[in-house]
Design a protein around this motif. Structure first.
Motif, PDB file in Angstrom:
ATOM      1  N   UNK A 178       0.759  -1.221  -0.005  1.00  0.00           N
ATOM      2  CA  UNK A 178       0.074   0.046   0.030  1.00  0.00           C
ATOM      3  C   UNK A 178       0.915   1.303   0.003  1.00  0.00           C
ATOM      4  N   UNK A 179       0.759   2.105  -1.065  1.00  0.00           N
ATOM      5  CA  UNK A 179       1.509   3.293  -1.219  1.00  0.00           C
ATOM      6  C   UNK A 179       0.674   4.564  -0.744  1.00  0.00           C
ATOM      7  N   UNK A 180       0.596   4.661   0.447  1.00  0.00           N
ATOM      8  CA  UNK A 180      -0.036   5.947   0.972  1.00  0.00           C
ATOM      9  C   UNK A 180      -1.549   5.788   0.664  1.00  0.00           C
ATOM     10  N   UNK A 181      -2.131   4.901   0.754  1.00  0.00           N
ATOM     11  CA  UNK A 181      -3.494   4.949   0.289  1.00  0.00           C
ATOM     12  C   UNK A 181      -4.518   5.697   0.675  1.00  0.00           C
ATOM     13  N   UNK A 182      -4.324   6.448   1.804  1.00  0.00           N
ATOM     14  CA  UNK A 182      -5.404   7.380   2.076  1.00  0.00           C
ATOM     15  C   UNK A 182      -4.910   9.055   1.795  1.00  0.00           C
ATOM     16  N   UNK A 183      -3.962   9.104   1.278  1.00  0.00           N
ATOM     17  CA  UNK A 183      -3.245  10.499   1.219  1.00  0.00           C
ATOM     18  C   UNK A 183      -4.003  11.431   0.166  1.00  0.00           C
ATOM     19  N   UNK A 193     -11.425   3.359   4.554  1.00  0.00           N
ATOM     20  CA  UNK A 193     -10.600   2.663   3.750  1.00  0.00           C
ATOM     21  C   UNK A 193      -9.335   1.763   4.808  1.00  0.00           C
ATOM     22  N   UNK A 194      -9.298   2.524   5.925  1.00  0.00           N
ATOM     23  CA  UNK A 194      -8.364   1.874   6.944  1.00  0.00           C
ATOM     24  C   UNK A 194      -8.974   0.767   7.564  1.00  0.00           C
ATOM     25  N   UNK A 213      -0.439   8.008   8.211  1.00  0.00           N
ATOM     26  CA  UNK A 213      -1.516   7.674   9.559  1.00  0.00           C
ATOM     27  C   UNK A 213      -0.906   6.972  10.525  1.00  0.00           C
ATOM     28  N   UNK A 214      -0.661   7.781  11.580  1.00  0.00           N
ATOM     29  CA  UNK A 214       0.190   7.133  12.794  1.00  0.00           C
ATOM     30  C   UNK A 214      -0.619   6.328  13.714  1.00  0.00           C
TER      31      UNK A 214
END
Length: 258
Positions: A178-183, A193-194, A213-214
Motif C-alpha cells: 500500500x503506497x499512501x492509500x489514504x493521502x 479505507x483503513x 496515518x500514525x
C-alpha cells in the motif's frame, strides 16, 4: 535465501539517481515475515515509496537484492528452491504482490465488475463467471455489493480506494503493498479505507504499508520502519517506535507529527 517465515528478504537495497548524487535508497536491509503488517513511516522524500515500489520492481534498484519466493528477483536469473538456476519471471512475482496506489488507477470506461475481473481472466485464465462471482463476494465484503455495475465516476474517493484494494485481492496475492492509500482522500473517507485494511490484517494478510496515518501504524502494525534520507534508521514494534524512540531523528519526527 528466504525462509518459510521470511516471505521477503531485502538486503543492502540501493536506488541512486544522477550518477549516485541522489540516494533515494541507501543500503536498506529488512526481512518481511509472513503475516507481518509492516508500516513504513518518515518525512516526505525519505525513500518510503521508493522502497515499497522496489519490492515489485516498479522501481529498479541500483544495487542490493530482494528475495521473494526463494529467488532474487533483482536478477535476470536466480537459483530456485531446488538450487537450479532459472530465469526470473518478474510478471509472475508481481501477480503475487497486490499493489494499491494513492490514486486508484481504475479504468474509467469500465464498470466496477469489469475492472475487477479483467486481470484474473486475462492474466490468470480464470473463467469469467467464476471471476464475477468472486468479485461480487469481495464487493459485499467491503460494503459495496450494490456498486458492481457502476462506473468509477459514480463513486466517492473512499469507495474507489476500497475497490482498488479488492481488485488487488482478486489475484490472490501473498503480499499486499500500500503506497499512501489514504493521502488523496477527503478526511471523512479515510476511516472506511483503513477499516478494510484492518480487516485484511486481522485475516493474516502480509502487508507493507507506507502511510502518514500514525494511528493506523500504532494500532494495526506489528512492525514499524522509520526511514529518512533513503536509510532505515530504526525499526521495532509500535510501542518501541512511538513510546521509546531511540534515534534522534525519529524523536524529532514524532514530536512534529503526533
Amino acid at each position: 535465501m528466504a525462509t518459510r517465515d521470511n516471505i521477503i528478504q531485502v538486503k543492502d537495497l540501493k536506488k541512486h539517481y544522477n550518477q549516485g548524487k541522489i540516494k533515494a535508497l541507501d543500503g536498506v536491509t529488512v526481512d518481511i515475515q509472513r503475516g507481518d503488517v509492516m508500516v513504513v513511516i518518515g518525512p516526505s522524500g525519505s525513500g518510503k515509496s521508493t522502497f515499497l515500489r522496489s519490492l515489485n520492481l516498479l522501481e529498479e534498484p541500483t544495487g542490493g537484492s530482494i528475495h521473494f519466493g526463494g529467488m532474487d528477483i533483482t536478477k535476470k536469473k536466480s537459483k530456485d528452491a531446488n538450487g537450479n538456476l532459472v530465469k526470473v519471471n518478474i510478471n509472475l512475482h508481481r501477480q503475487k504482490m497486490g499493489m494499491v496506489f494513492q490514486h486508484f488507477n481504475l479504468f474509467p470506461h469500465m464498470t466496477i465488475l469489469d475492472n475487477m475481473t479483467l486481470a484474473p481472466v486475462q492474466v490468470k485464465g480464470m473463467k469469467k463467471d467464476e471471476a464475477e462471482e468472486k468479485a461480487k463476494h469481495l464487493l459485499e465484503r467491503v460494503g459495496l455489493g450494490d456498486r458492481a455495475n457502476a462506473y468509477p465516476i459514480q463513486l466517492s474517493g473512499g469507495q474507489k480506494q476500497r475497490i482498488a484494494i479488492v481488485r488487488a485481492l482478486m489475484m490472490e496475492p501473498e503480499v499486499m503493498l500500500f503506497d499512501e492509500p489514504t493521502s488523496a482522500l477527503d478526511p471523512e473517507m479515510v476511516g472506511e479505507v483503513l477499516e478494510v485494511m484492518k480487516e485484511l490484517a486481522r485475516g493474516g494478510m502480509t502487508m507493507v504499508v507506507v502511510t502518514h496515518e500514525m494511528g493506523f501504524a500504532r494500532e494495526v502494525g506489528n512492525r514499524v520502519l522509520f526511514m529518512d534520507h533513503g536509510q532505515l534508521l530504526e525499526q521495532g514494534t509500535p510501542a518501541e517506535i512511538f513510546d521509546h524512540p531511540q534515534h534522534p531523528r525519529l524523536h524529532d519526527f514524532l514530536s512534529k507529527v503526533l
